[in-house]
Design a protein around this motif. Structure first.
Motif, PDB file in Angstrom:
ATOM      1  N   GLU A  32      -9.442  -6.907   2.327  1.00 35.27           N
ATOM      2  CA  GLU A  32      -8.781  -7.618   3.425  1.00 35.27           C
ATOM      3  C   GLU A  32      -8.160  -6.659   4.443  1.00 35.27           C
ATOM      4  O   GLU A  32      -8.424  -6.748   5.628  1.00 35.27           O
ATOM      5  N   LEU A  33      -7.307  -5.735   3.954  1.00 34.27           N
ATOM      6  CA  LEU A  33      -6.538  -4.904   4.887  1.00 34.27           C
ATOM      7  C   LEU A  33      -7.348  -3.751   5.465  1.00 34.27           C
ATOM      8  O   LEU A  33      -7.179  -3.383   6.621  1.00 34.27           O
ATOM      9  N   CYS A  34      -8.233  -3.140   4.653  1.00 34.48           N
ATOM     10  CA  CYS A  34      -9.017  -2.001   5.152  1.00 34.48           C
ATOM     11  C   CYS A  34     -10.259  -2.473   5.888  1.00 34.48           C
ATOM     12  O   CYS A  34     -10.458  -2.150   7.052  1.00 34.48           O
ATOM     13  N   ASN A  35     -11.084  -3.242   5.203  1.00 33.36           N
ATOM     14  CA  ASN A  35     -12.384  -3.585   5.777  1.00 33.36           C
ATOM     15  C   ASN A  35     -12.300  -4.664   6.845  1.00 33.36           C
ATOM     16  O   ASN A  35     -12.878  -4.539   7.921  1.00 33.36           O
ATOM     17  N   LYS A  36     -11.558  -5.739   6.548  1.00 35.81           N
ATOM     18  CA  LYS A  36     -11.601  -6.890   7.437  1.00 35.81           C
ATOM     19  C   LYS A  36     -10.695  -6.698   8.667  1.00 35.81           C
ATOM     20  O   LYS A  36     -11.101  -6.968   9.781  1.00 35.81           O
ATOM     21  N   TYR A  37      -9.456  -6.210   8.411  1.00 30.16           N
ATOM     22  CA  TYR A  37      -8.511  -6.135   9.530  1.00 30.16           C
ATOM     23  C   TYR A  37      -8.253  -4.711  10.024  1.00 30.16           C
ATOM     24  O   TYR A  37      -7.651  -4.514  11.069  1.00 30.16           O
ATOM     25  N   GLY A  38      -8.691  -3.700   9.266  1.00 27.08           N
ATOM     26  CA  GLY A  38      -8.527  -2.313   9.704  1.00 27.08           C
ATOM     27  C   GLY A  38      -7.091  -1.897   9.958  1.00 27.08           C
ATOM     28  O   GLY A  38      -6.808  -1.091  10.837  1.00 27.08           O
ATOM     29  N   LEU A  39      -6.150  -2.445   9.170  1.00 25.74           N
ATOM     30  CA  LEU A  39      -4.745  -2.115   9.371  1.00 25.74           C
ATOM     31  C   LEU A  39      -4.344  -0.807   8.698  1.00 25.74           C
ATOM     32  O   LEU A  39      -3.352  -0.182   9.054  1.00 25.74           O
ATOM     33  N   ILE A  40      -5.094  -0.397   7.689  1.00 29.02           N
ATOM     34  CA  ILE A  40      -4.756   0.829   6.960  1.00 29.02           C
ATOM     35  C   ILE A  40      -6.069   1.414   6.453  1.00 29.02           C
ATOM     36  O   ILE A  40      -7.002   0.671   6.145  1.00 29.02           O
ATOM     37  N   ASP A  41      -6.177   2.761   6.413  1.00 26.57           N
ATOM     38  CA  ASP A  41      -7.441   3.323   5.926  1.00 26.57           C
ATOM     39  C   ASP A  41      -7.423   3.450   4.400  1.00 26.57           C
ATOM     40  O   ASP A  41      -6.357   3.467   3.781  1.00 26.57           O
ATOM     41  N   LYS A  42      -8.612   3.524   3.833  1.00 23.64           N
ATOM     42  CA  LYS A  42      -8.745   3.525   2.378  1.00 23.64           C
ATOM     43  C   LYS A  42      -8.025   4.708   1.732  1.00 23.64           C
ATOM     44  O   LYS A  42      -7.427   4.570   0.671  1.00 23.64           O
ATOM     45  N   GLU A  43      -8.099   5.873   2.387  1.00 24.59           N
ATOM     46  CA  GLU A  43      -7.461   7.063   1.825  1.00 24.59           C
ATOM     47  C   GLU A  43      -5.961   6.813   1.632  1.00 24.59           C
ATOM     48  O   GLU A  43      -5.409   7.104   0.587  1.00 24.59           O
ATOM     49  N   SER A  44      -5.316   6.273   2.667  1.00 22.48           N
ATOM     50  CA  SER A  44      -3.875   6.004   2.575  1.00 22.48           C
ATOM     51  C   SER A  44      -3.596   5.006   1.454  1.00 22.48           C
ATOM     52  O   SER A  44      -2.672   5.186   0.671  1.00 22.48           O
ATOM     53  N   LEU A  45      -4.398   3.949   1.378  1.00 20.13           N
ATOM     54  CA  LEU A  45      -4.185   2.917   0.360  1.00 20.13           C
ATOM     55  C   LEU A  45      -4.234   3.532  -1.033  1.00 20.13           C
ATOM     56  O   LEU A  45      -3.354   3.289  -1.869  1.00 20.13           O
ATOM     57  N   TYR A  46      -5.246   4.387  -1.279  1.00 18.13           N
ATOM     58  CA  TYR A  46      -5.371   4.955  -2.622  1.00 18.13           C
ATOM     59  C   TYR A  46      -4.346   6.063  -2.880  1.00 18.13           C
ATOM     60  O   TYR A  46      -3.923   6.271  -4.011  1.00 18.13           O
ATOM     61  N   GLU A  47      -3.924   6.730  -1.802  1.00 19.05           N
ATOM     62  CA  GLU A  47      -2.858   7.715  -1.947  1.00 19.05           C
ATOM     63  C   GLU A  47      -1.564   7.020  -2.368  1.00 19.05           C
ATOM     64  O   GLU A  47      -0.859   7.467  -3.266  1.00 19.05           O
ATOM     65  N   TYR A  48      -1.280   5.884  -1.715  1.00 20.93           N
ATOM     66  CA  TYR A  48      -0.083   5.117  -2.075  1.00 20.93           C
ATOM     67  C   TYR A  48      -0.180   4.572  -3.503  1.00 20.93           C
ATOM     68  O   TYR A  48       0.809   4.468  -4.211  1.00 20.93           O
ATOM     69  N   THR A  49      -1.396   4.228  -3.904  1.00 24.35           N
ATOM     70  CA  THR A  49      -1.581   3.700  -5.256  1.00 24.35           C
ATOM     71  C   THR A  49      -1.235   4.755  -6.300  1.00 24.35           C
ATOM     72  O   THR A  49      -0.532   4.475  -7.274  1.00 24.35           O
ATOM     73  N   THR A  50      -1.718   5.984  -6.071  1.00 25.34           N
ATOM     74  CA  THR A  50      -1.389   7.068  -6.991  1.00 25.34           C
ATOM     75  C   THR A  50       0.107   7.334  -6.977  1.00 25.34           C
ATOM     76  O   THR A  50       0.744   7.489  -8.012  1.00 25.34           O
ATOM     77  N   LEU A  51       0.648   7.347  -5.764  1.00 22.49           N
ATOM     78  CA  LEU A  51       2.060   7.639  -5.581  1.00 22.49           C
ATOM     79  C   LEU A  51       2.949   6.602  -6.279  1.00 22.49           C
ATOM     80  O   LEU A  51       3.948   6.939  -6.924  1.00 22.49           O
ATOM     81  N   SER A  52       2.550   5.331  -6.165  1.00 23.08           N
ATOM     82  CA  SER A  52       3.351   4.239  -6.739  1.00 23.08           C
ATOM     83  C   SER A  52       3.586   4.441  -8.229  1.00 23.08           C
ATOM     84  O   SER A  52       4.615   4.046  -8.764  1.00 23.08           O
ATOM     85  N   GLN A  53       2.599   5.062  -8.885  1.00 18.49           N
ATOM     86  CA  GLN A  53       2.703   5.221 -10.335  1.00 18.49           C
ATOM     87  C   GLN A  53       3.739   6.251 -10.745  1.00 18.49           C
ATOM     88  O   GLN A  53       4.110   6.338 -11.906  1.00 18.49           O
ATOM     89  N   THR A  54       4.173   7.067  -9.770  1.00 16.20           N
ATOM     90  CA  THR A  54       5.175   8.075 -10.114  1.00 16.20           C
ATOM     91  C   THR A  54       6.598   7.542  -9.958  1.00 16.20           C
ATOM     92  O   THR A  54       7.546   8.223 -10.307  1.00 16.20           O
ATOM     93  N   PHE A  55       6.747   6.331  -9.438  1.00 16.89           N
ATOM     94  CA  PHE A  55       8.089   5.763  -9.305  1.00 16.89           C
ATOM     95  C   PHE A  55       8.375   4.774 -10.431  1.00 16.89           C
ATOM     96  O   PHE A  55       7.455   4.124 -10.906  1.00 16.89           O
ATOM     97  N   PRO A  56       9.662   4.678 -10.816  1.00 18.31           N
ATOM     98  CA  PRO A  56       9.987   3.633 -11.779  1.00 18.31           C
ATOM     99  C   PRO A  56       9.877   2.267 -11.110  1.00 18.31           C
ATOM    100  O   PRO A  56       9.952   2.184  -9.894  1.00 18.31           O
ATOM    101  N   GLY A  57       9.701   1.232 -11.913  1.00 20.61           N
ATOM    102  CA  GLY A  57       9.633  -0.113 -11.354  1.00 20.61           C
ATOM    103  C   GLY A  57       8.248  -0.714 -11.458  1.00 20.61           C
ATOM    104  O   GLY A  57       7.378  -0.182 -12.143  1.00 20.61           O
ATOM    105  N   VAL A  58       8.056  -1.803 -10.743  1.00 20.16           N
ATOM    106  CA  VAL A  58       6.794  -2.538 -10.795  1.00 20.16           C
ATOM    107  C   VAL A  58       5.785  -1.852  -9.876  1.00 20.16           C
ATOM    108  O   VAL A  58       5.974  -1.836  -8.661  1.00 20.16           O
ATOM    109  N   ILE A  59       4.727  -1.276 -10.445  1.00 21.74           N
ATOM    110  CA  ILE A  59       3.805  -0.448  -9.665  1.00 21.74           C
ATOM    111  C   ILE A  59       3.133  -1.223  -8.533  1.00 21.74           C
ATOM    112  O   ILE A  59       3.090  -0.757  -7.395  1.00 21.74           O
ATOM    113  N   ALA A  60       2.643  -2.420  -8.842  1.00 23.76           N
ATOM    114  CA  ALA A  60       1.949  -3.204  -7.816  1.00 23.76           C
ATOM    115  C   ALA A  60       2.888  -3.536  -6.659  1.00 23.76           C
ATOM    116  O   ALA A  60       2.487  -3.535  -5.497  1.00 23.76           O
ATOM    117  N   LEU A  61       4.164  -3.790  -6.983  1.00 20.38           N
ATOM    118  CA  LEU A  61       5.138  -4.102  -5.940  1.00 20.38           C
ATOM    119  C   LEU A  61       5.449  -2.856  -5.116  1.00 20.38           C
ATOM    120  O   LEU A  61       5.515  -2.920  -3.880  1.00 20.38           O
TER     121      LEU A  61
END
Lengths: 180, 184
Positions: A32-61
């Protein structure tokens, strides 16, 4: 505002139809966000995904907050965050209410007993999957074994074990750094 | 009670590294303080499988609902979400400093390893409670072996890991088999 509502809609959609944890949301977000609406590039999305795992709390959130904040600042973060947790919150509230209402006897109890047994096997499977990707050194294998032994014997609580493990990890890196 | 629920889930949120499954061991311990039984915890795991969304959110809502009703669920869900709302803006502001910390990475790798052991511990507790009907590892005198539960557990494990059958399907199947078993 348009961006905020879009974030809310995409995360509501992703949250409502993905099971077994938040990571399953990612393909929907990417589509939705990368392909359809082009609001964020895939690299950033996956970088944030990796990054999220290093913080305490709910990863998906955490991931949703990163993406929302990147796309539309703090207000975007709040809309994406609400979208990520609202479906789980509403559906689980209803499920918990129903669970409290059903009488636990007769065939219902029998069904629940069988379901409870399977929940142990899914946890074993989850632990095994995490082990496969993370237990690569002898120290880590030992660490996980001790954590298991201490919890199984009810000797030390989980919060203290988590803290001790983190300290051990830091100490090991520190000692190795000195040697070099 | 509501304040206690909020503080508990703030603690779980800030202490919860490594995602939902790692957090479950914290939730298991903290919810026991509210009086949650192993059976109720096993039911939570089953609901986690059936209801979409992040496991930590599902768990917070469930525990909150059981011990604080509607308000309890709301407060618990909000409390467990607080770390994300704090760390994301902080990180965005001080990106470089945090990114270069190898100590943080080392700590996280160890915590991940620890969480493997912790999850195994929780899984063992549920297994002991469901198939042997005991609450402690050395409670040998009171073992009451439950064949149906043992078969269900073994079958679910094999079907899930070997044949990659969805946990949702397996949970529902287990419910149906348990239901039928009552009438046999």
């Amino acid at each position: 505002m348009k961006k905020n509502l879009l974030l809310l809609r995409v995360y509501l959609l992703a949250g409502a139809f993905t099971f077994s944890g938040g990571m399953a949301m990612l393909p929907v977000i990417e589509r939705e966000l990368c392909n359809k609406y082009g609001l964020i590039d895939k690299e950033s999305l996956y970088e944030y995904t990796t990054l999220s795992q290093t913080f305490p709390g709910v990863i998906a959130l955490t991931n949703a907050c990163f993406v929302g904040k990147k796309i539309n600042g703090t207000i975007g973060m709040i809309f994406a965050g609400i979208g990520a947790i609202l479906p789980a919150y509403i559906l689980m509230s209803i499920a918990s209410l129903l669970y409290q209402l059903i009488p636990q006897q007769g065939p219902i109890l029998s069904a629940l007993v069988a379901v409870r047994a399977t929940s142990a096997s899914f946890l074993f499977a989850a632990a095994y999957t995490i082990a496969k990707y993370n237990l690569k050194t002898k120290i880590n294998i030992l660490l996980s074994f001790f954590c298991f032994a201490f919890t199984a014997l009810n000797l030390i609580g989980a919060p203290i074990l988590i803290l001790l493990s983190a300290l051990i990890g830091v100490c090991i890196v520190h000692i190795r750094k000195d040697r070099k | 009670m509501i304040v206690k629920i909020m503080l508990t889930f703030l603690k779980i949120g800030f202490w919860g590294f490594g995602g939902g499954y790692a957090m479950l061991s914290l939730i298991f311990e903290e919810a026991a303080k509210f009086g949650m039984t192993i059976d109720e915890f096993a039911d939570l795991n089953a609901l986690d499988v059936l209801i979409p969304g992040p496991i930590a959110i599902n768990s917070a809502t469930y525990v909150g609902q059981l011990y604080g009703g509607f308000l309890g669920a709301l407060v618990a869900t909000f409390a467990v979400s607080v770390p994300s709302l704090i760390f994301v803006p902080l990180f965005m502001r001080y990106e470089e400093k945090i990114n270069s910390s190898r100590y943080l990475n080392a700590a996280l790798t160890s915590v991940k390893a620890a969480s493997v052991g912790l999850i195994f511990g929780v899984a063992l507790s549920i297994m002991l409670a469901t198939t042997f009907n005991i609450s402690h590892l050395f409670d040998w005198q009171h073992i009451n072996f439950d064949w149906l539960s043992f078969m269900m557990m073994a079958a679910a494990f094999v079907l899930h890991t070997r044949y990659e059958i969805s946990p949702i399907v397996l949970t529902l199947l287990a419910g149906i088999v348990g239901w039928i078993a009552y009438f046999i």
